[in-house]
Write an enzyme that holds these catalytic residues in place. Sequence first.
Site, PDB file in Angstrom:
ATOM      1  CB  CYS A 158      49.844  35.032  42.727  1.00  0.00           C
ATOM      2  SG  CYS A 158      48.372  35.989  42.320  1.00  0.00           S
ATOM      3  CG  HIS A 289      52.699  36.142  47.911  1.00  0.00           C
ATOM      4  ND1 HIS A 289      52.921  35.828  46.593  1.00  0.00           N
ATOM      5  CD2 HIS A 289      51.384  36.494  48.006  1.00  0.00           C
ATOM      6  CE1 HIS A 289      51.794  35.968  45.900  1.00  0.00           C
ATOM      7  NE2 HIS A 289      50.854  36.387  46.731  1.00  0.00           N
ATOM      8  CG  HIS A 325      50.637  40.598  42.611  1.00  0.00           C
ATOM      9  ND1 HIS A 325      51.231  39.575  41.904  1.00  0.00           N
ATOM     10  CD2 HIS A 325      49.875  39.996  43.575  1.00  0.00           C
ATOM     11  CE1 HIS A 325      50.841  38.406  42.403  1.00  0.00           C
ATOM     12  NE2 HIS A 325      50.025  38.647  43.416  1.00  0.00           N
TER      13      HIS A 325
END
Length: 398
Positions: A158, A289, A325
């Site tokens: 990620c 994030h 995401h």
Amino acid sequence: MTARRTVVTGLGVVSSIGNGRSGFGAGLREGRSGAGPISFFDTTGFAHDRMCEVPDFPDGDSEQGLATRMTVAAARMAVEDAAVSLGELRDVPGLISIGTTDGDARDVDVLTEMELAQGLPHLDPLLAKRFRMSRMPLAVAADLGLSDVEAITLPNVCAAGNYAVGYGLDAIRSGEVDFALCGGGDTPNRKVFANMYRLGALAPDACRPFDADRKGVVFGEGAAVLVLEALDFALARGATIHAEVLGYSLTCDAYHPTRPLQEMVTECLRGALADAGVAPHEVGLVLAHGTGTKANDPMECAALAEVFGQGAVPPVAAIKSMIGHTMGAAAAHACTAAVLAVQEGFLPPTINHRVLDPECPIDCVPNTSRAGRPDVVLVNALGFGGANAAVVLGRYTP
């Protein structure tokens, strides 16, 4: 040796809320949500079926998987946005760095239940080729006709998009290359969805970062690529400069498979500001994030409070609330949003927000974008296994 300055001259985006600089920027300003029912596999048996899919993406090259096609499209848009001729790029050394988590692994979902019922399925050689993540930057190079380039895939989950931008910054600073196409591309598949479902990390309806009622992640897909150039190269060709890449930092703690260690996140954020030569009070926006999970959000807010001081954290936006995401593309999408925020003068919102969690005492720009003039934006990205990466982008000044 004085490090060369690195500037952003082009943006290319494929996302669930809009494609290209204008489409993505409009989606951010409007606070669009890309979430909807999953269409690419049967969700029977799962309690949740939400994802931020890219609508009506063209088929493209049949020899490429979806993640690669999206990445190629984003790179082509970025080069067009930079108004640079391919001839100019072919005459100088360059770099293509692409971050991803799963690459084109979604293509494994084309194996039918009938094939699986027959035992080990026959794997088409063309399908097998798509599993190699190294094909993603090579496909970009082939599409643009670039041969004098280093092509590298960074599978740092990620945080991969920030790793890719940092890699490009290093290469330009050192004089190794004059330009770099940096970003990420990803498309979740059934396996990834099932894994996160079993971890209890998926939200049933919407991603709500920093909200008291947040329940987890909603997956997204897409790609984002930034054109980075050495300042002297950009000025020599009369380029329009959108922003400057001021610095970055990486840390890796391997503390826990899924839970980042706060001390190392703090160190990463401080390291990026130090590398950029930026004081905390100069930062006008943080793109977090911001996954919307119970564990991540308070930890990230606590790390920001350490860096900026209690009560002094600048506005913190989480665009995963809009685009989901996007895994290996997530940080690249955030860096693109950072450039747009600097250039166009606005703060992206954190949508789906209802009640702020007391453990997250920040201004999350709730639900509606806001006019603003952030001269410096800090982009934070955290990957499984403790792979942390932060990038600092800012307004270009001669």
